[in-house]
Design a protein around this motif. Structure first.
Motif, PDB file in Angstrom:
ATOM      1  N   ARG A 191       0.791  -1.235   0.045  1.00 55.06           N
ATOM      2  CA  ARG A 191       0.093  -0.085   0.029  1.00 55.06           C
ATOM      3  C   ARG A 191       0.626   1.317   0.009  1.00 55.06           C
ATOM      4  O   ARG A 191       0.449   2.269  -0.472  1.00 55.06           O
ATOM      5  N   GLN A 192       2.245   1.232   0.643  1.00 50.92           N
ATOM      6  CA  GLN A 192       3.095   2.317   0.548  1.00 50.92           C
ATOM      7  C   GLN A 192       3.234   2.882  -0.950  1.00 50.92           C
ATOM      8  O   GLN A 192       3.718   4.075  -1.129  1.00 50.92           O
ATOM      9  N   PHE A 193       3.022   1.957  -1.864  1.00 56.08           N
ATOM     10  CA  PHE A 193       3.623   2.361  -3.188  1.00 56.08           C
ATOM     11  C   PHE A 193       2.394   3.086  -4.052  1.00 56.08           C
ATOM     12  O   PHE A 193       2.853   3.709  -5.214  1.00 56.08           O
ATOM     13  N   LEU A 194       1.292   3.016  -3.654  1.00 56.90           N
ATOM     14  CA  LEU A 194       0.204   3.616  -4.559  1.00 56.90           C
ATOM     15  C   LEU A 194      -0.847   3.615  -3.784  1.00 56.90           C
ATOM     16  O   LEU A 194      -1.719   2.803  -3.476  1.00 56.90           O
ATOM     17  N   TYR A 195      -1.099   5.091  -3.466  1.00 51.26           N
ATOM     18  CA  TYR A 195      -1.929   5.327  -2.435  1.00 51.26           C
ATOM     19  C   TYR A 195      -2.524   6.788  -2.563  1.00 51.26           C
ATOM     20  O   TYR A 195      -1.811   7.572  -3.247  1.00 51.26           O
ATOM     21  N   ILE A 196      -3.452   7.092  -1.734  1.00 53.25           N
ATOM     22  CA  ILE A 196      -4.099   8.615  -1.737  1.00 53.25           C
ATOM     23  C   ILE A 196      -3.826   8.847  -0.140  1.00 53.25           C
ATOM     24  O   ILE A 196      -4.394   8.251   0.833  1.00 53.25           O
ATOM     25  N   LYS A 197      -3.023   9.868   0.239  1.00 55.34           N
ATOM     26  CA  LYS A 197      -2.412  10.430   1.808  1.00 55.34           C
ATOM     27  C   LYS A 197      -3.652  10.588   2.334  1.00 55.34           C
ATOM     28  O   LYS A 197      -3.737  10.316   3.618  1.00 55.34           O
ATOM     29  N   ALA A 198      -4.474  11.597   2.125  1.00 59.88           N
ATOM     30  CA  ALA A 198      -5.326  12.139   2.904  1.00 59.88           C
ATOM     31  C   ALA A 198      -6.749  11.957   2.233  1.00 59.88           C
ATOM     32  O   ALA A 198      -7.143  11.555   1.180  1.00 59.88           O
ATOM     33  N   GLY A 199      -7.584  12.206   3.343  1.00 59.57           N
ATOM     34  CA  GLY A 199      -9.039  12.041   3.009  1.00 59.57           C
ATOM     35  C   GLY A 199      -9.645  10.798   3.317  1.00 59.57           C
ATOM     36  O   GLY A 199     -10.946  10.610   3.579  1.00 59.57           O
ATOM     37  N   GLY A 200      -9.056  10.008   3.851  1.00 61.34           N
ATOM     38  CA  GLY A 200      -9.656   8.483   4.783  1.00 61.34           C
ATOM     39  C   GLY A 200      -9.665   9.103   6.225  1.00 61.34           C
ATOM     40  O   GLY A 200      -9.203  10.103   6.879  1.00 61.34           O
ATOM     41  N   SER A 201     -10.162   7.937   6.911  1.00 60.40           N
ATOM     42  CA  SER A 201     -10.235   8.106   8.498  1.00 60.40           C
ATOM     43  C   SER A 201      -8.701   8.304   9.129  1.00 60.40           C
ATOM     44  O   SER A 201      -8.735   8.974  10.272  1.00 60.40           O
ATOM     45  N   GLN A 202      -7.745   7.909   8.596  1.00 62.86           N
ATOM     46  CA  GLN A 202      -6.306   7.784   9.150  1.00 62.86           C
ATOM     47  C   GLN A 202      -6.008   9.276   9.102  1.00 62.86           C
ATOM     48  O   GLN A 202      -5.075   9.796   9.994  1.00 62.86           O
ATOM     49  N   ASN A 203      -6.397  10.008   7.977  1.00 63.15           N
ATOM     50  CA  ASN A 203      -5.774  11.306   7.697  1.00 63.15           C
ATOM     51  C   ASN A 203      -6.813  12.114   7.009  1.00 63.15           C
ATOM     52  O   ASN A 203      -6.624  12.309   5.877  1.00 63.15           O
ATOM     53  N   GLU A 214      -2.436  16.451  -0.804  1.00 65.81           N
ATOM     54  CA  GLU A 214      -2.430  14.908  -0.334  1.00 65.81           C
ATOM     55  C   GLU A 214      -3.748  14.348  -0.717  1.00 65.81           C
ATOM     56  O   GLU A 214      -3.758  13.092  -0.270  1.00 65.81           O
ATOM     57  N   GLN A 215      -4.759  15.038  -1.378  1.00 65.61           N
ATOM     58  CA  GLN A 215      -5.967  14.357  -1.724  1.00 65.61           C
ATOM     59  C   GLN A 215      -5.857  13.707  -3.275  1.00 65.61           C
ATOM     60  O   GLN A 215      -6.745  13.075  -3.555  1.00 65.61           O
ATOM     61  N   TYR A 216      -4.362  13.820  -3.740  1.00 67.31           N
ATOM     62  CA  TYR A 216      -4.316  13.246  -4.938  1.00 67.31           C
ATOM     63  C   TYR A 216      -3.511  11.807  -5.016  1.00 67.31           C
ATOM     64  O   TYR A 216      -2.775  11.443  -3.816  1.00 67.31           O
ATOM     65  N   VAL A 217      -3.576  11.120  -6.115  1.00 66.75           N
ATOM     66  CA  VAL A 217      -2.841   9.701  -6.093  1.00 66.75           C
ATOM     67  C   VAL A 217      -1.472   9.960  -6.078  1.00 66.75           C
ATOM     68  O   VAL A 217      -1.007  11.012  -6.757  1.00 66.75           O
ATOM     69  N   PHE A 218      -0.824   9.069  -5.096  1.00 60.89           N
ATOM     70  CA  PHE A 218       0.671   8.955  -5.240  1.00 60.89           C
ATOM     71  C   PHE A 218       1.318   7.609  -5.618  1.00 60.89           C
ATOM     72  O   PHE A 218       0.644   6.745  -5.167  1.00 60.89           O
ATOM     73  N   GLN A 219       2.180   7.735  -6.550  1.00 58.94           N
ATOM     74  CA  GLN A 219       2.647   6.495  -6.903  1.00 58.94           C
ATOM     75  C   GLN A 219       4.157   6.319  -6.978  1.00 58.94           C
ATOM     76  O   GLN A 219       4.772   7.460  -7.683  1.00 58.94           O
ATOM     77  N   ASP A 220       4.734   5.467  -6.434  1.00 60.94           N
ATOM     78  CA  ASP A 220       6.138   5.054  -6.866  1.00 60.94           C
ATOM     79  C   ASP A 220       6.160   3.969  -7.733  1.00 60.94           C
ATOM     80  O   ASP A 220       5.720   2.649  -7.653  1.00 60.94           O
ATOM     81  N   GLY A 221       6.409   4.502  -9.099  1.00 60.87           N
ATOM     82  CA  GLY A 221       6.100   3.521 -10.311  1.00 60.87           C
ATOM     83  C   GLY A 221       6.744   2.244 -10.469  1.00 60.87           C
ATOM     84  O   GLY A 221       6.300   1.302 -10.818  1.00 60.87           O
ATOM     85  N   ARG A 222       8.346   2.340 -10.134  1.00 64.46           N
ATOM     86  CA  ARG A 222       9.054   1.167 -10.560  1.00 64.46           C
ATOM     87  C   ARG A 222       8.661   0.071  -9.626  1.00 64.46           C
ATOM     88  O   ARG A 222       8.445  -1.198 -10.064  1.00 64.46           O
ATOM     89  N   PRO A 223       8.439  -0.216  -8.328  1.00 65.86           N
ATOM     90  CA  PRO A 223       8.055  -1.274  -7.714  1.00 65.86           C
ATOM     91  C   PRO A 223       6.787  -1.709  -8.147  1.00 65.86           C
ATOM     92  O   PRO A 223       6.442  -2.876  -7.969  1.00 65.86           O
ATOM     93  N   VAL A 224       5.780  -0.780  -8.316  1.00 61.95           N
ATOM     94  CA  VAL A 224       4.454  -1.184  -8.693  1.00 61.95           C
ATOM     95  C   VAL A 224       4.807  -2.135 -10.080  1.00 61.95           C
ATOM     96  O   VAL A 224       4.159  -2.933 -10.259  1.00 61.95           O
ATOM     97  N   PHE A 225       5.533  -1.452 -11.118  1.00 62.41           N
ATOM     98  CA  PHE A 225       5.671  -1.970 -12.416  1.00 62.41           C
ATOM     99  C   PHE A 225       6.098  -3.502 -12.105  1.00 62.41           C
ATOM    100  O   PHE A 225       5.568  -4.523 -12.885  1.00 62.41           O
ATOM    101  N   LYS A 226       7.111  -3.671 -11.359  1.00 62.25           N
ATOM    102  CA  LYS A 226       7.630  -4.974 -11.262  1.00 62.25           C
ATOM    103  C   LYS A 226       6.475  -5.962 -10.668  1.00 62.25           C
ATOM    104  O   LYS A 226       6.683  -7.169 -11.084  1.00 62.25           O
ATOM    105  N   ALA A 227       6.094  -5.380  -9.592  1.00 59.86           N
ATOM    106  CA  ALA A 227       5.125  -6.447  -8.877  1.00 59.86           C
ATOM    107  C   ALA A 227       3.792  -6.587  -9.663  1.00 59.86           C
ATOM    108  O   ALA A 227       3.340  -7.846  -9.594  1.00 59.86           O
ATOM    109  N   ALA A 228       3.602  -5.899 -10.794  1.00 59.46           N
ATOM    110  CA  ALA A 228       2.556  -5.939 -11.489  1.00 59.46           C
ATOM    111  C   ALA A 228       2.770  -7.233 -12.849  1.00 59.46           C
ATOM    112  O   ALA A 228       2.059  -8.079 -12.878  1.00 59.46           O
TER     113      ALA A 228
END
Ligand code: UT7
Length: 332
Positions: A191-203, A214-228
């Protein structure tokens, strides 16, 4: 108890008119057409414009056409499962709004949130309601208005995503066609590689979180690419193995459209012919839960009854998996 089969009896897509091209993005962030095409395969994507226009409005367009195409009355629909990460509102579910806007007065519905794997999770879930004989007309929607959660100042994400919607009708059949099997996975440590930081109950959203975008999508593309690549390939292999099928038995591979290089890597790792892989990423980008039903819609005329088709996806969560279906009707 002998189970029925859950067959897709119709499919319909809908994308908004407004096109956002690579050239348009060149004017918004430090990027260029050549980089986007060579790194992702995307040339343009669609954007839903209009004040108050939401994910449910795309679904209204697709599902209304689906009902007509399958000769289904609004009263007959019993259940709507709506895969999306861009609900109209955090509450209530978009499925409820869709049913109200379209007049699906006898249907109950709910949203299913599994990011880019939303559609394959949803079709697997919906199929179980049909297989047990509980319901006879179930609609599965995959739709996302990604432009509502994308930061058009972040070149790492804004070049990838677009808006779009697809929907299928599922009905019972005693023939040996329809949903066959699914290998579905999730791993929250991704979940740390592709998520939205703010807007949920945690933040929850605050002025500060909005200032930090922080209401927008954050993605660290390379690890997601490999895992995909790894996740889609391994679940396809597992699916084929446990159904005693060889890659030659599969008529079409329908991958989530996240990156042309991911799609090609998966096909090549399986030694699967690229001409039997559906690709429309160049036109729509990554529409998250919309990609697979949009492919089903655009390739529907090339499917024949009895064709084995594999759907495969990977997305935020991480969530991923592959679904085996046997197409239920000849092209119309
Ligand atoms: O659908 C949900 C699942 N998501 C996915 O499957 C997406 C998986 N990831 C990807 O598709 C790719 O990782 C991306 C398309 C997101 C990025 O491609 P990449 O080949 O992994 O690029 P990168 O992030 O490693 O960046 C390479 C370079 C960097 O520059 P330096 O550090 O090498 O100087 C980036 O700053 O490209 C730069 N870059 C860009 N340049 C021009 C990143 N974005 C852009 C851009 N235009 N838009």
């Amino acid at each position: 108890m002998s189970l029925l089969n859950a067959a897709i009896t119709g499919v319909q897509g809908w994308v908004p008119e407004t096109v956002l091209s690579n050239q348009d993005l060149e004017k918004m962030v430090d990027t260029n057409d050549e980089w986007i095409r060579s790194r992702t395969g995307i040339i343009e994507r669609r954007i839903l414009k209009g004040k108050g226009k939401a994910t449910s409005d795309m679904a209204v367009e697709a599902v209304d056409r689906l009902l007509k195409k399958t000769n289904t009355t609004k009263e007959e629909v019993e259940l709507v499962i709506f895969a999306t990460v861009t609900p109209d509102k955090v509450m209530p579910d978009t499925a409820n709004t869709l049913c109200d806007k379209l007049g699906l007065v006898n249907a109950f519905g709910y949203d299913l949130k599994a990011a880019c794997s939303g559609f394959i999770y949803a079709i697997t879930t919906a199929s179980q309601f049909i297989r047990t004989g509980m319901y006879k007309k179930v609609i599965v929607v995959g739709a996302d208005k990604m432009s509502s959660i994308i930061d058009y100042q972040d070149r790492a994400t804004c070049i990838i995503f677009g808006d779009g919607c697809g929907a299928v009708m599922l009905e019972p059949t005693e023939e040996n066609v329809g949903f066959q099997d699914a290998v579905l996975k999730s791993d929250g440590s991704g979940r740390q590689f592709l998520y939205i930081k703010a807007g949920g109950s945690q933040n929850p959203t605050t002025e500060e979180s909005a200032r930090l975008r922080e209401q927008y999508v954050f993605q660290d593309g390379r690890p997601v690419f490999k895992a995909a690549v790894k996740g889609m390939t391994s679940t396809i292999k597992e699916l084929l193995q446990r159904n005693n099928l060889k890659k030659e038995d599969i008529s079409w591979l329908i991958p989530h459209q996240a990156n042309m290089r991911i799609i090609n890597s998966v096909a090549d790792m399986l030694d699967f012919p690229r001409e039997k892989v559906t690709v429309n990423i160049h036109k729509y980008g990554n529409t998250t839960a919309g990609t697979i039903p949009l492919c089903l819609w655009e390739w529907e005329n090339q499917f024949n009854k009895g064709d084995y088709i594999v759907l495969t996806a990977f997305g935020g969560g991480f969530t991923w998996g592959s679904v085996l279906i046997k197409w239920a009707y000849d092209n119309k």
